[in-house]
Design an enzyme around this catalytic site. Structure first.
Site, PDB file in Angstrom:
ATOM      1  N   GLU A   9       0.373  -1.263  -0.070  1.00 51.20           N
ATOM      2  CA  GLU A   9      -0.106   0.129  -0.057  1.00 51.20           C
ATOM      3  C   GLU A   9       0.769   1.080   0.194  1.00 51.20           C
ATOM      4  OE1 GLU A   9      -3.821   1.830   2.371  1.00 51.20           O
ATOM      5  OE2 GLU A   9      -2.627  -0.042   3.702  1.00 51.20           O
ATOM      6  N   TYR A 266      -0.433  -3.909  12.043  1.00 52.87           N
ATOM      7  CA  TYR A 266      -2.086  -3.692  11.927  1.00 52.87           C
ATOM      8  C   TYR A 266      -2.832  -2.795  12.408  1.00 52.87           C
ATOM      9  CZ  TYR A 266      -5.259  -2.271   7.426  1.00 52.87           C
ATOM     10  OH  TYR A 266      -5.998  -2.119   6.755  1.00 52.87           O
TER      11      TYR A 266
END
Length: 764
Positions: A9, A266
């Site tokens: 990402e 995360y």
């Protein structure tokens, strides 16, 4: 063999992952999402099984071109959406079409709601308004709480406590608990007086003492919502800031040696699950750093909640040996604070229980029973690292007491109190409410809260979320005309339906068809039945005090107001009284433009004063808040100085951009005194004045404008340049905060340190 293309990402993650994967891998960043539904059209074909038309985002076209070029040369392509990259590379999984389908379904539903209802609000209420499937439900929760607060009627009650001492001569406090064998309830002063009389000359005796050892287990590691709530409680972070700082910690920080290291896992997760490797590392660290007494016999496991997606484990440090102190010098203060919070919570969740000795003492006096409670920590356990919200209850300590002991009354206190309404939501408590009601996902909480504030539906006042007049109106209208869509339970059940698509138990087209069938009916009904507040308004029982005709409710720039239905023959208007916040003073100000009264209204940035004669008079005035949050009405300060144009007194006023001096005879006389500084214009000798551009940038200009066009963006110093003889110098600030004096002639180049306590005059 061709390189393997690994798409992640962010650039920071690409850099970090590329280092430890080694040769044979090309790691590229997508820079976040690369495609979406276009902004200029609905882009969903409801006639063809709701087929969406996605487009590459304009700012991502170059990124996509680069990824495509790399993909043509790659032997295989991986999307690195998981944290444990090395393990995932060894056993890669195919892209799950059900998860993709669920995401597309969610995006389509959100698009249909937003792009169908928002234009309706534009037509019927005010241009520029918008609605969202989840955001509107969050707004509804806030507005319903606000109405509970405004409708709340406080009830009187009394708290009775006794200061007592026993044989140890150490005083302690006990509260009234029961009266005549029932739970005590003292509701007024008469009942309080009667109780005090009944207790006179009565013996105070210890009826029972109950001692109990209590174990308190540590809280589980953080999910997204719990991190947002605790960061708000302990660090005073807004939800948006928490997620922004956590994102940076996740993507990576440059540590010693130039290595970029992701410090946490995360941060968008609803699971409390921990990997066995992380638990083992934590237990080893606890044993070495704190000793065996702080290490439970078995590792603690935390099962995820039933509704948790469990795609990612809980939020934790990637390496527990990276203590907050060891990385302190590489982090900004806010990053360090959040990392310490995450690190402490994770390590604490694997530590031993905290132990307390709790004591409950029951004391009788006539027909009254008083209770005293004490708690002493005998072993801190996990509380060495993490303090939960109820620590305040653990500080009470009772002296040595015995059953049957007669006590001496030192003082009997009675305190009148009143019941309080439910509190307004903070960002943290709203997140908790959304989570408990199953509304939204961990990744959406921050967006939901920021969106309703950006739309001016909600303003933050002293950390509390207060709905604006517009927010309450929009919520009422949408709930009235879309009762099914914006129902809290329906929104939660929709999340469950989307989860079924992700699990492969539901087809996307079938869910969308059911949704559209219901939504389209409500939409068509709303188009025909929704009142047009922009034109006709809503009929009310109010009667115009000027012509006697009924008044209608309309929407204006500053919120709702009553307007005469006889407009334009009768232009009478008046404010909606119940829209005035109960916690602000009554407006005693008189409008300087039309003579009407100034009423308190709520805006995007908090309360302000607006003329009661809006929309005929659009005068507004700023309100100030003191340090304790109370509102101060800015009153004009009458000055002894007279207006040079009409002879009336000048007044010091509070304007949109700060204080200014103007004629008290406004609007007949529009004289405004220029805010001059103690410096003469180097060009013509007239006084200099502080001025502002349209974007509120300060500059210094000559009061002789337009005859003299001298201006300076920097403060001017009344001092000659020792190098070239310029009649003035400029005062400039460097990045480090140091001020210097500099010649305005660039070719001269003279500069030297500037001491602000000098005797030379400056325009600063």
């Amino acid at each position: 063999m061709s390189d393997t293309l690994l798409i992640v990402e962010s650039p920071a993650k690409a850099k970090t992952i590329g280092k430890y994967l080694g040769g044979g891998f090309q790691v590229k960043a997508s820079m976040g999402h690369i495609r979406d539904l276009p902004q200029n059209k609905i882009a969903v074909d409801v006639e063809q099984e709701f087929q969406p038309t996605f487009e590459v985002m304009k700012d991502k076209k170059e990124v996509v071109s680069g990824l495509r070029a790399s993909a043509r040369k790659a032997g295989q392509i991986f999307l690195a959406a998981r944290g444990a990259v090395q393990e995932a590379i060894k056993s890669p999984a195919d892209i799950d079409p059900h998860k993709v389908s669920a995401q597309i379904a969610r995006r389509i539903i959100d698009r249909l709601v937003g792009y169908q209802i928002s234009p309706l609000l534009w037509d019927k209420v005010r241009k520029g308004l918008s609605a969202g499937r989840v955001q509107t439900v969050a707004l509804r929760i806030i507005t319903e709480r606000e109405r509970q607060i405004r409708a709340f009627n406080p009830e009187e009650y009394w708290v009775v406590s006794a200061e007592l001492e026993g044989a140890s001569k150490e005083a302690f406090s006990a509260k009234l608990a029961r009266l005549n064998g029932k739970k005590a309830s003292i509701r007024n002063a008469d009942e309080n007086t009667a109780l005090r009389k009944a207790l006179e000359n009565q013996a105070w005796t210890i009826a029972s003492i109950e001692k109990k050892r209590q174990k308190r287990t540590p809280p589980p590691p953080f999910t997204t919502s719990k991190l947002q709530q605790e960061a708000s409680r302990l660090l005073r972070f807004p939800v948006k800031k928490t997620m922004s700082v956590a994102q940076r910690l996740y993507e990576g920080i440059d540590l010693a040696g130039g290595d970029t290291v992701g410090l946490i896992t995360y941060m968008r997760t609803d699971s409390t699950r921990l990997s066995p490797q992380a638990v083992a590392q934590a237990r080893e660290f606890i044993g070495q750093a704190y000793g065996k007494d702080y290490l439970p016999a078995k590792a603690r496991g935390y099962a995820p909640a039933k509704k948790a997606q469990d795609a990612h484990e809980a939020i934790r440090p990637t390496d527990v040996t990276r203590t907050p102190e060891s990385v302190k010098k590489y982090l900004r203060p806010d990053q360090l604070s959040l990392y310490r919070l995450i690190w402490n919570r994770f390590v604490a969740c694997q530590m031993a229980e905290a132990l307390f000795d709790n004591t409950k003492v029951s004391i009788t006096c006539g027909k009254a029973e008083f209770a005293a409670n004490g708690s002493i920590m005998v072993f801190p356990g996990f509380k060495t690292l993490y303090t939960d919200a109820d620590e305040a209850n653990e500080k009470n300590r009772l002296p040595a007491l015995n059953e049957g002991e007669v006590l001496k009354l030192l003082d009997l206190k009675s305190e009148q109190k009143f019941t309080e309404p439910p509190p307004r939501f903070t960002e943290a408590t709203l997140v908790k409410a959304l989570e408990e009601n199953g509304i939204g996902r961990p990744s959406t909480y921050a967006t939901i809260i920021s969106t309703i504030q950006d739309r001016q539906y909600v303003a933050k006042e002293k950390a509390y979320l207060v709905p604006s007049d517009m927010g309450m109106l929009v919520s009422d209208i949408l709930v009235e005309h879309f009762p099914g869509l914006f129902d809290v339970n329906y929104t939660a059940s929709m999340e469950g339906e989307l989860d079924k698509i992700e699990a492969g138990d539901e087809k996307r087209a079938e869910l969308l068809q059911r949704f559209w069938s219901s939504f389209s009916k409500e939409l068509e009904a709303a188009k025909g039945n929704m009142a047009d507040l922009r034109k006709e308004g809503v009929a009310t029982d109010e009667v115009c005090d000027k012509c006697g005709k009924p008044m209608v409710l309309k929407m204006g720039r500053f919120g709702r107001f009553y307007a005469c239905s006889g407009y334009p023959e009768c232009k009478n208007t008046k404010p909606v009284e119940d829209e005035t916040p109960p916690d602000v003073p009554e407006g005693e100000e008189t409008c300087e433009k039309c003579g009407g009264k100034m009423a308190v209204r709520r805006g995007r940035f908090g309360p302000f004063l607006a003329c009661e004669n809006y929309p005929d008079c659009k005068n507004t005035k700023k309100l100030k808040q003191s340090k304790d949050g109370s509102i101060i009405v800015q009153k004009d300060e009458k000055l002894d100085e007279k207006c040079p144009e009409c002879g009336a007194h000048l007044v010091r006023k509070q304007g949109r951009y700060g204080p200014f001096t103007a004629c008290s005879n406004y609007p007949k006389c529009k004289y405004i005194k220029k805010d001059t500084v103690d410096m003469k214009c180097p060009k013509c000798g007239k006084p200099l004045a502080k001025r502002f551009t349209r974007r509120r940038k300060l500059f210094f200009g000559c009061t002789g404008y337009p005859d003299c066009d001298f201006l300076s963006w920097d403060p001017i110093l009344d001092e000659k340049c020792p190098k070239c003889g310029s009649t003035y110098l400029l005062v400039k600030k460097r990045r480090g905060g140091e001020s210097i004096k500099k010649c305005p002639d660039k070719e001269c180049g003279f500069e030297s340190p500037f001491e602000t306590n000098g005797s030379k005059k400056s325009a600063a």
